[in-house]
Write a protein that holds these residues in place. Sequence first.
Motif, PDB file in Angstrom:
ATOM      1  N   ARG A  27      11.617 -10.070  25.449  1.00  0.00           N
ATOM      2  CA  ARG A  27      11.614  -8.762  25.090  1.00  0.00           C
ATOM      3  C   ARG A  27      11.500  -8.602  23.861  1.00  0.00           C
ATOM      4  NH1 ARG A  27      17.270  -6.753  27.907  1.00  0.00           N
ATOM      5  NH2 ARG A  27      16.497  -5.150  26.704  1.00  0.00           N
ATOM      6  N   ALA A  28      11.157  -7.359  23.502  1.00  0.00           N
ATOM      7  CA  ALA A  28      10.860  -6.838  21.998  1.00  0.00           C
ATOM      8  C   ALA A  28      11.987  -7.402  21.306  1.00  0.00           C
ATOM      9  CB  ALA A  28      10.459  -5.662  21.732  1.00  0.00           C
ATOM     10  N   PRO A  29      11.954  -8.366  20.004  1.00  0.00           N
ATOM     11  CA  PRO A  29      13.048  -8.509  19.154  1.00  0.00           C
ATOM     12  C   PRO A  29      13.523  -7.505  18.248  1.00  0.00           C
ATOM     13  CG  PRO A  29      11.120  -9.640  18.519  1.00  0.00           C
ATOM     14  CD  PRO A  29      10.659  -8.873  19.647  1.00  0.00           C
ATOM     15  N   VAL A  30      14.775  -7.646  17.797  1.00  0.00           N
ATOM     16  CA  VAL A  30      14.903  -7.107  16.503  1.00  0.00           C
ATOM     17  C   VAL A  30      14.960  -7.951  15.414  1.00  0.00           C
ATOM     18  CG1 VAL A  30      16.906  -5.982  15.261  1.00  0.00           C
ATOM     19  CG2 VAL A  30      16.888  -5.818  17.814  1.00  0.00           C
ATOM     20  N   ARG A 115      -4.641 -14.647  28.174  1.00  0.00           N
ATOM     21  CA  ARG A 115      -4.444 -15.665  28.961  1.00  0.00           C
ATOM     22  C   ARG A 115      -4.024 -16.967  27.888  1.00  0.00           C
ATOM     23  NH1 ARG A 115      -8.781 -18.292  27.266  1.00  0.00           N
ATOM     24  NH2 ARG A 115     -10.521 -17.219  26.550  1.00  0.00           N
ATOM     25  N   LEU A 116      -4.180 -16.611  26.690  1.00  0.00           N
ATOM     26  CA  LEU A 116      -3.735 -17.682  25.733  1.00  0.00           C
ATOM     27  C   LEU A 116      -2.304 -17.975  25.436  1.00  0.00           C
ATOM     28  CD1 LEU A 116      -6.554 -17.800  23.027  1.00  0.00           C
ATOM     29  CD2 LEU A 116      -6.277 -19.072  24.951  1.00  0.00           C
ATOM     30  N   GLU A 117      -1.295 -17.043  26.106  1.00  0.00           N
ATOM     31  CA  GLU A 117      -0.033 -17.084  26.092  1.00  0.00           C
ATOM     32  C   GLU A 117       0.407 -18.404  26.622  1.00  0.00           C
ATOM     33  OE1 GLU A 117       3.831 -16.980  27.574  1.00  0.00           O
ATOM     34  OE2 GLU A 117       2.264 -16.445  28.938  1.00  0.00           O
ATOM     35  N   ALA A 118      -0.032 -18.904  27.595  1.00  0.00           N
ATOM     36  CA  ALA A 118       0.232 -19.901  28.229  1.00  0.00           C
ATOM     37  C   ALA A 118      -0.008 -21.304  27.188  1.00  0.00           C
ATOM     38  CB  ALA A 118      -0.871 -20.263  29.666  1.00  0.00           C
ATOM     39  N   GLU A 119      -0.615 -21.077  26.149  1.00  0.00           N
ATOM     40  CA  GLU A 119      -0.817 -22.260  25.317  1.00  0.00           C
ATOM     41  C   GLU A 119       0.035 -21.918  24.118  1.00  0.00           C
ATOM     42  OE1 GLU A 119      -4.759 -23.452  23.955  1.00  0.00           O
ATOM     43  OE2 GLU A 119      -5.739 -22.374  25.548  1.00  0.00           O
ATOM     44  N   VAL A 120       1.081 -20.987  24.154  1.00  0.00           N
ATOM     45  CA  VAL A 120       1.860 -20.834  23.070  1.00  0.00           C
ATOM     46  C   VAL A 120       3.392 -21.556  23.495  1.00  0.00           C
ATOM     47  CG1 VAL A 120       3.348 -19.116  21.714  1.00  0.00           C
ATOM     48  CG2 VAL A 120       0.997 -18.643  22.143  1.00  0.00           C
ATOM     49  N   PRO A 121       3.681 -22.420  22.730  1.00  0.00           N
ATOM     50  CA  PRO A 121       4.987 -23.093  22.981  1.00  0.00           C
ATOM     51  C   PRO A 121       6.131 -22.258  23.498  1.00  0.00           C
ATOM     52  CG  PRO A 121       4.063 -24.107  21.167  1.00  0.00           C
ATOM     53  CD  PRO A 121       3.561 -22.960  21.325  1.00  0.00           C
ATOM     54  N   ASP A 122       7.097 -22.635  24.325  1.00  0.00           N
ATOM     55  CA  ASP A 122       8.089 -22.004  24.874  1.00  0.00           C
ATOM     56  C   ASP A 122       8.919 -21.352  23.688  1.00  0.00           C
ATOM     57  OD1 ASP A 122       7.409 -21.769  27.400  1.00  0.00           O
ATOM     58  OD2 ASP A 122       8.701 -23.454  28.071  1.00  0.00           O
ATOM     59  N   GLY A 123       9.838 -20.472  23.698  1.00  0.00           N
ATOM     60  CA  GLY A 123      10.806 -19.987  22.747  1.00  0.00           C
ATOM     61  C   GLY A 123      10.667 -18.471  22.591  1.00  0.00           C
ATOM     62  N   PRO A 124      10.119 -18.276  21.485  1.00  0.00           N
ATOM     63  CA  PRO A 124      10.419 -16.841  21.137  1.00  0.00           C
ATOM     64  C   PRO A 124       9.614 -15.764  22.109  1.00  0.00           C
ATOM     65  CG  PRO A 124       8.968 -17.808  19.565  1.00  0.00           C
ATOM     66  CD  PRO A 124       9.098 -18.909  20.277  1.00  0.00           C
ATOM     67  N   PRO A 125       9.819 -14.613  21.918  1.00  0.00           N
ATOM     68  CA  PRO A 125       9.032 -13.410  22.564  1.00  0.00           C
ATOM     69  C   PRO A 125       7.601 -13.596  22.155  1.00  0.00           C
ATOM     70  CG  PRO A 125      10.979 -12.565  21.801  1.00  0.00           C
ATOM     71  CD  PRO A 125      10.933 -13.719  21.202  1.00  0.00           C
ATOM     72  N   VAL A 126       6.435 -13.143  22.854  1.00  0.00           N
ATOM     73  CA  VAL A 126       5.233 -13.191  22.375  1.00  0.00           C
ATOM     74  C   VAL A 126       4.535 -11.767  22.901  1.00  0.00           C
ATOM     75  CG1 VAL A 126       2.927 -14.052  23.189  1.00  0.00           C
ATOM     76  CG2 VAL A 126       4.905 -15.570  23.297  1.00  0.00           C
ATOM     77  N   VAL A 127       4.149 -10.973  21.902  1.00  0.00           N
ATOM     78  CA  VAL A 127       3.353  -9.938  22.047  1.00  0.00           C
ATOM     79  C   VAL A 127       1.916  -9.839  21.908  1.00  0.00           C
ATOM     80  CG1 VAL A 127       3.723  -9.126  19.817  1.00  0.00           C
ATOM     81  CG2 VAL A 127       3.458  -7.347  21.458  1.00  0.00           C
ATOM     82  N   VAL A 128       1.115  -9.362  22.684  1.00  0.00           N
ATOM     83  CA  VAL A 128      -0.213  -9.513  22.779  1.00  0.00           C
ATOM     84  C   VAL A 128      -0.876  -8.229  22.181  1.00  0.00           C
ATOM     85  CG1 VAL A 128      -2.414  -9.649  24.242  1.00  0.00           C
ATOM     86  CG2 VAL A 128      -0.524 -10.801  24.671  1.00  0.00           C
ATOM     87  N   ALA A 129      -1.655  -8.702  20.902  1.00  0.00           N
ATOM     88  CA  ALA A 129      -2.465  -7.685  20.353  1.00  0.00           C
ATOM     89  C   ALA A 129      -4.031  -7.697  20.518  1.00  0.00           C
ATOM     90  CB  ALA A 129      -2.084  -7.696  18.808  1.00  0.00           C
ATOM     91  N   TRP A 130      -4.413  -8.506  21.354  1.00  0.00           N
ATOM     92  CA  TRP A 130      -5.674  -8.598  21.765  1.00  0.00           C
ATOM     93  C   TRP A 130      -6.883  -9.095  20.840  1.00  0.00           C
ATOM     94  CZ3 TRP A 130      -6.053  -8.827  27.101  1.00  0.00           C
ATOM     95  CH2 TRP A 130      -5.281  -8.436  27.640  1.00  0.00           C
ATOM     96  N   HIS A 131      -6.726  -8.758  19.512  1.00  0.00           N
ATOM     97  CA  HIS A 131      -7.873  -8.971  18.752  1.00  0.00           C
ATOM     98  C   HIS A 131      -7.458  -8.897  17.413  1.00  0.00           C
ATOM     99  CE1 HIS A 131     -12.065  -8.757  17.174  1.00  0.00           C
ATOM    100  NE2 HIS A 131     -12.414  -9.242  18.282  1.00  0.00           N
ATOM    101  N   ARG A 132      -8.229  -9.503  16.517  1.00  0.00           N
ATOM    102  CA  ARG A 132      -7.935  -9.743  15.216  1.00  0.00           C
ATOM    103  C   ARG A 132      -8.476  -8.655  14.268  1.00  0.00           C
ATOM    104  NH1 ARG A 132      -9.530 -15.018  13.348  1.00  0.00           N
ATOM    105  NH2 ARG A 132      -8.836 -14.425  11.064  1.00  0.00           N
ATOM    106  N   GLN A 133      -9.112  -7.647  14.934  1.00  0.00           N
ATOM    107  CA  GLN A 133      -9.968  -6.271  13.953  1.00  0.00           C
ATOM    108  C   GLN A 133      -8.947  -5.926  13.187  1.00  0.00           C
ATOM    109  OE1 GLN A 133     -10.793  -3.035  16.548  1.00  0.00           O
ATOM    110  NE2 GLN A 133     -11.267  -4.439  17.829  1.00  0.00           N
ATOM    111  N   ARG A 134      -9.344  -5.248  12.157  1.00  0.00           N
ATOM    112  CA  ARG A 134      -8.141  -4.692  11.145  1.00  0.00           C
ATOM    113  C   ARG A 134      -7.511  -3.719  11.875  1.00  0.00           C
ATOM    114  NH1 ARG A 134      -9.235  -0.060   7.660  1.00  0.00           N
ATOM    115  NH2 ARG A 134      -7.709  -0.186   6.083  1.00  0.00           N
ATOM    116  N   LEU A 135      -7.971  -2.727  12.878  1.00  0.00           N
ATOM    117  CA  LEU A 135      -7.316  -1.677  13.529  1.00  0.00           C
ATOM    118  C   LEU A 135      -6.044  -2.255  14.026  1.00  0.00           C
ATOM    119  CD1 LEU A 135      -7.244   1.353  14.692  1.00  0.00           C
ATOM    120  CD2 LEU A 135      -8.567   0.059  16.644  1.00  0.00           C
ATOM    121  N   LEU A 136      -6.227  -3.413  14.812  1.00  0.00           N
ATOM    122  CA  LEU A 136      -5.256  -4.046  15.535  1.00  0.00           C
ATOM    123  C   LEU A 136      -4.277  -4.724  14.561  1.00  0.00           C
ATOM    124  CD1 LEU A 136      -7.039  -5.061  18.805  1.00  0.00           C
ATOM    125  CD2 LEU A 136      -5.192  -3.390  18.554  1.00  0.00           C
TER     126      LEU A 136
END
Length: 149
Positions: A27-30, A115-136
């Motif tokens: 869930r979105a953390p504080v 799909r790369l969320e599966a490669e992030v070690p377990d633990g904290p929440p993960v939010v997907v921002a999709w791309h590195r462009q400045r806007l995101l």
Amino acid sequence: PAAPGVPALDADRVADRLLEAGVVRGRAPVLRAPLELVVVDDDLGGPYAPVPSGHVAAELAALGIPLGPGGSRVVLALAEPRAWKGRGGFGAASRAALAEAVPGAGLVVLLAHRRLEAEVPDGPPVVVAWHRQRLLQRAVARWLRGRLG
């Protein structure tokens, strides 16, 4: 211009909506200021320079959010599909950096495909921002500001 009767959405609002729907693990953390940003950038070292990864930090600073240790650690994991990599996921160095940075973090922001969320070690929440462009990256900063408690 928007079609008659259709409200115009500016790019920032569209990016903000992507982030609002982007929590894929937990869930979105504080979060607590100052925010300690740890960047794991899988896109370095190729023949073409990627968009710089510093737009999140710059936007947070512009918003008056203090940065540095002592509050919540936020891991920014950047990985675009690039042919020169010859692979679809994070490379060994990035996986090792994630394994070191993720334990104890309050959040991981994946500036990459979901799909790369599966490669992030377990633990904290993960939010997907999709791309590195400045806007995101700027949308990520606004999203983080909204999670400060």
